[in-house]
Design a protein around this motif. Sequence first.
Motif, PDB file in Angstrom:
ATOM      1  N   PHE A   6     -23.260 -18.533   8.473  1.00 37.94           N
ATOM      2  CA  PHE A   6     -24.135 -18.909   9.591  1.00 37.94           C
ATOM      3  C   PHE A   6     -23.339 -19.246  10.853  1.00 37.94           C
ATOM      4  O   PHE A   6     -23.920 -19.731  11.819  1.00 37.94           O
ATOM      5  N   ALA A  28     -22.062 -19.083  14.239  1.00 37.66           N
ATOM      6  CA  ALA A  28     -22.413 -18.293  15.431  1.00 37.66           C
ATOM      7  C   ALA A  28     -21.424 -18.541  16.565  1.00 37.66           C
ATOM      8  O   ALA A  28     -21.699 -18.205  17.720  1.00 37.66           O
ATOM      9  N   GLN A  32     -18.733 -18.124  19.223  1.00 38.13           N
ATOM     10  CA  GLN A  32     -18.137 -16.979  19.930  1.00 38.13           C
ATOM     11  C   GLN A  32     -16.716 -17.360  20.324  1.00 38.13           C
ATOM     12  O   GLN A  32     -16.491 -18.448  20.865  1.00 38.13           O
ATOM     13  N   TYR A  92     -20.394 -16.396  31.534  1.00 38.37           N
ATOM     14  CA  TYR A  92     -21.532 -17.080  32.161  1.00 38.37           C
ATOM     15  C   TYR A  92     -21.907 -16.491  33.523  1.00 38.37           C
ATOM     16  O   TYR A  92     -22.939 -16.864  34.086  1.00 38.37           O
ATOM     17  N   GLY A  93     -21.030 -15.668  34.059  1.00 40.05           N
ATOM     18  CA  GLY A  93     -21.297 -15.100  35.378  1.00 40.05           C
ATOM     19  C   GLY A  93     -20.906 -16.044  36.500  1.00 40.05           C
ATOM     20  O   GLY A  93     -21.021 -15.698  37.671  1.00 40.05           O
ATOM     21  N   ASP A  94     -20.455 -17.230  36.154  1.00 38.59           N
ATOM     22  CA  ASP A  94     -20.175 -18.267  37.145  1.00 38.59           C
ATOM     23  C   ASP A  94     -18.899 -19.031  36.735  1.00 38.59           C
ATOM     24  O   ASP A  94     -18.914 -19.791  35.751  1.00 38.59           O
ATOM     25  N   LEU A 133     -18.397 -22.874  35.968  1.00 40.09           N
ATOM     26  CA  LEU A 133     -18.835 -23.482  34.686  1.00 40.09           C
ATOM     27  C   LEU A 133     -17.679 -23.576  33.676  1.00 40.09           C
ATOM     28  O   LEU A 133     -17.901 -23.881  32.506  1.00 40.09           O
ATOM     29  N   MET A 180     -29.060 -22.748   9.608  1.00 36.85           N
ATOM     30  CA  MET A 180     -29.850 -22.364  10.790  1.00 36.85           C
ATOM     31  C   MET A 180     -29.781 -23.363  11.954  1.00 36.85           C
ATOM     32  O   MET A 180     -29.734 -22.940  13.112  1.00 36.85           O
ATOM     33  N   ARG A 201     -27.361 -24.937  13.070  1.00 39.61           N
ATOM     34  CA  ARG A 201     -26.133 -24.672  13.851  1.00 39.61           C
ATOM     35  C   ARG A 201     -26.307 -23.418  14.708  1.00 39.61           C
ATOM     36  O   ARG A 201     -25.819 -23.357  15.835  1.00 39.61           O
ATOM     37  N   VAL A 202     -27.009 -22.436  14.168  1.00 40.61           N
ATOM     38  CA  VAL A 202     -27.261 -21.207  14.939  1.00 40.61           C
ATOM     39  C   VAL A 202     -28.163 -21.538  16.127  1.00 40.61           C
ATOM     40  O   VAL A 202     -27.897 -21.125  17.267  1.00 40.61           O
ATOM     41  N   ALA A 237     -26.262 -23.310  18.783  1.00 40.96           N
ATOM     42  CA  ALA A 237     -25.389 -22.401  19.547  1.00 40.96           C
ATOM     43  C   ALA A 237     -26.210 -21.649  20.600  1.00 40.96           C
ATOM     44  O   ALA A 237     -25.772 -21.490  21.752  1.00 40.96           O
ATOM     45  N   SER A 274     -27.236 -24.114  23.383  1.00 37.45           N
ATOM     46  CA  SER A 274     -26.093 -24.432  24.246  1.00 37.45           C
ATOM     47  C   SER A 274     -25.861 -23.315  25.266  1.00 37.45           C
ATOM     48  O   SER A 274     -25.697 -23.563  26.465  1.00 37.45           O
ATOM     49  N   ARG A 275     -25.900 -22.057  24.794  1.00 36.09           N
ATOM     50  CA  ARG A 275     -25.643 -20.936  25.701  1.00 36.09           C
ATOM     51  C   ARG A 275     -26.766 -20.784  26.726  1.00 36.09           C
ATOM     52  O   ARG A 275     -26.500 -20.542  27.917  1.00 36.09           O
ATOM     53  N   ILE A 303     -26.306 -23.433  29.383  1.00 34.78           N
ATOM     54  CA  ILE A 303     -25.207 -23.128  30.310  1.00 34.78           C
ATOM     55  C   ILE A 303     -25.620 -21.994  31.267  1.00 34.78           C
ATOM     56  O   ILE A 303     -25.425 -22.098  32.484  1.00 34.78           O
ATOM     57  N   LEU A 304     -26.216 -20.950  30.714  1.00 35.34           N
ATOM     58  CA  LEU A 304     -26.624 -19.817  31.572  1.00 35.34           C
ATOM     59  C   LEU A 304     -27.705 -20.237  32.576  1.00 35.34           C
ATOM     60  O   LEU A 304     -27.778 -19.682  33.673  1.00 35.34           O
ATOM     61  N   GLN A 315     -27.689 -22.930  34.126  1.00 33.87           N
ATOM     62  CA  GLN A 315     -27.003 -23.623  35.228  1.00 33.87           C
ATOM     63  C   GLN A 315     -26.189 -22.664  36.087  1.00 33.87           C
ATOM     64  O   GLN A 315     -25.690 -23.036  37.134  1.00 33.87           O
ATOM     65  N   SER A 316     -26.036 -21.438  35.577  1.00 30.36           N
ATOM     66  CA  SER A 316     -25.183 -20.472  36.271  1.00 30.36           C
ATOM     67  C   SER A 316     -25.834 -19.961  37.569  1.00 30.36           C
ATOM     68  O   SER A 316     -27.028 -19.677  37.590  1.00 30.36           O
ATOM     69  N   LEU A 341     -25.648 -14.524  36.860  1.00 29.86           N
ATOM     70  CA  LEU A 341     -25.561 -14.198  35.433  1.00 29.86           C
ATOM     71  C   LEU A 341     -24.409 -13.222  35.171  1.00 29.86           C
ATOM     72  O   LEU A 341     -24.003 -12.485  36.065  1.00 29.86           O
ATOM     73  N   LEU A 358     -29.592 -13.857  19.931  1.00 35.47           N
ATOM     74  CA  LEU A 358     -28.124 -13.822  20.036  1.00 35.47           C
ATOM     75  C   LEU A 358     -27.675 -12.497  20.653  1.00 35.47           C
ATOM     76  O   LEU A 358     -26.755 -12.463  21.475  1.00 35.47           O
ATOM     77  N   LYS A 384     -25.655 -11.677  24.198  1.00 37.00           N
ATOM     78  CA  LYS A 384     -24.335 -11.061  23.950  1.00 37.00           C
ATOM     79  C   LYS A 384     -23.415 -11.989  23.152  1.00 37.00           C
ATOM     80  O   LYS A 384     -22.213 -12.088  23.410  1.00 37.00           O
ATOM     81  N   MET A 385     -24.038 -12.659  22.204  1.00 37.96           N
ATOM     82  CA  MET A 385     -23.271 -13.534  21.310  1.00 37.96           C
ATOM     83  C   MET A 385     -23.167 -12.871  19.941  1.00 37.96           C
ATOM     84  O   MET A 385     -24.002 -12.037  19.597  1.00 37.96           O
ATOM     85  N   PRO A 386     -22.130 -13.228  19.155  1.00 45.39           N
ATOM     86  CA  PRO A 386     -21.999 -12.590  17.829  1.00 45.39           C
ATOM     87  C   PRO A 386     -23.129 -13.028  16.899  1.00 45.39           C
ATOM     88  O   PRO A 386     -23.559 -14.184  16.940  1.00 45.39           O
TER      89      PRO A 386
END
Lengths: 85, 199
Positions: A31, A33, A35, A53-55, A58, B113, B115-116, B119, B122-123, B126-127, B129-130, B133, B186, B190-192
């Motif tokens: 499980f 995940a 990266q 992130y494109g930025d 960050l 699950m 943890r997935v 993840a 979290s992404r 963050i995105l 706040q970007s 992109l 995911l 573009k995450m694994p």
Amino acid sequence: MDEKKNPDPWAIPDIGPETDEKKSESGADAFDATQWHEVKKGETLWKIAEQYYGDGSLYPKIFDANRDVLKDPNRINIGQKLRIP
Amino acid sequence: MQRYVYSFVIMILAAALLAACGSGDKGPAETALKAAEEAINTAKGEASKYMPDQVKSLESALASTREKLGKGDYKAVLSEAPALTSKAQEIASAAAAKKAELTKSWEGLSSGMPRVVEAIKSRVDILSQSKKLPAGMSAETLAQAKAGLSEITQQWTAATEASKGGNLMDAVAKASSVKVKAAEVLTLLKMPVPEALKS
């Protein structure tokens, strides 16, 4: 009697093949995940943050996630593997 | 004339003997049916949750055998009831195995699950706040990922509730749909995709 045409109503269903959940018992975390990014020549945390992130601003997110291996956000080494949160 | 009387008496005796033999089967037939009923009632508790179709078939067969007892067809009852008893035991064992399998699956899912989902969250945070992109990701893609995350969170809560309520079948089914959705999100981000989410 053709069993395929007339299935036994009491037939015990197949519990199924080994599940992915079982795989996690064999060691590797099935499980996971996380990266990872391997630092290449000329890269900075800013550039890595831009890539994911494109930025670039960050980059502290990446630094915070890798405080166990990074002491200074301006010092990263080629070949280092960084977690990308 | 006397010959006819003898024949008649013999026929009467034979009929009486047959009736006596038949009624002699009544007690054992009732006992066998009772044993089958008890075995089915014992099996029903767990089996109804994990293999309801098999329990339904078993109950329908039991009703049919009970009807035969009512009609005095004791031989049929004596032949069918033991088979029902052993089928009930077989279904009870299979239900126990299914429960163990589902418990194991749920344990794996419930530890992995979250943890997935964390993840992904979290992404997405963050995105969000970007200012710009990353290459290959549009605002629409991010919006889809956010909607997916919301769906995943709701479904995961429902799966957890089902597990707490003792409905492991439902919990694992819901968690499996979370797995599928999480793999989609995911990929959008573009995450694994972890191994456990690939099947």
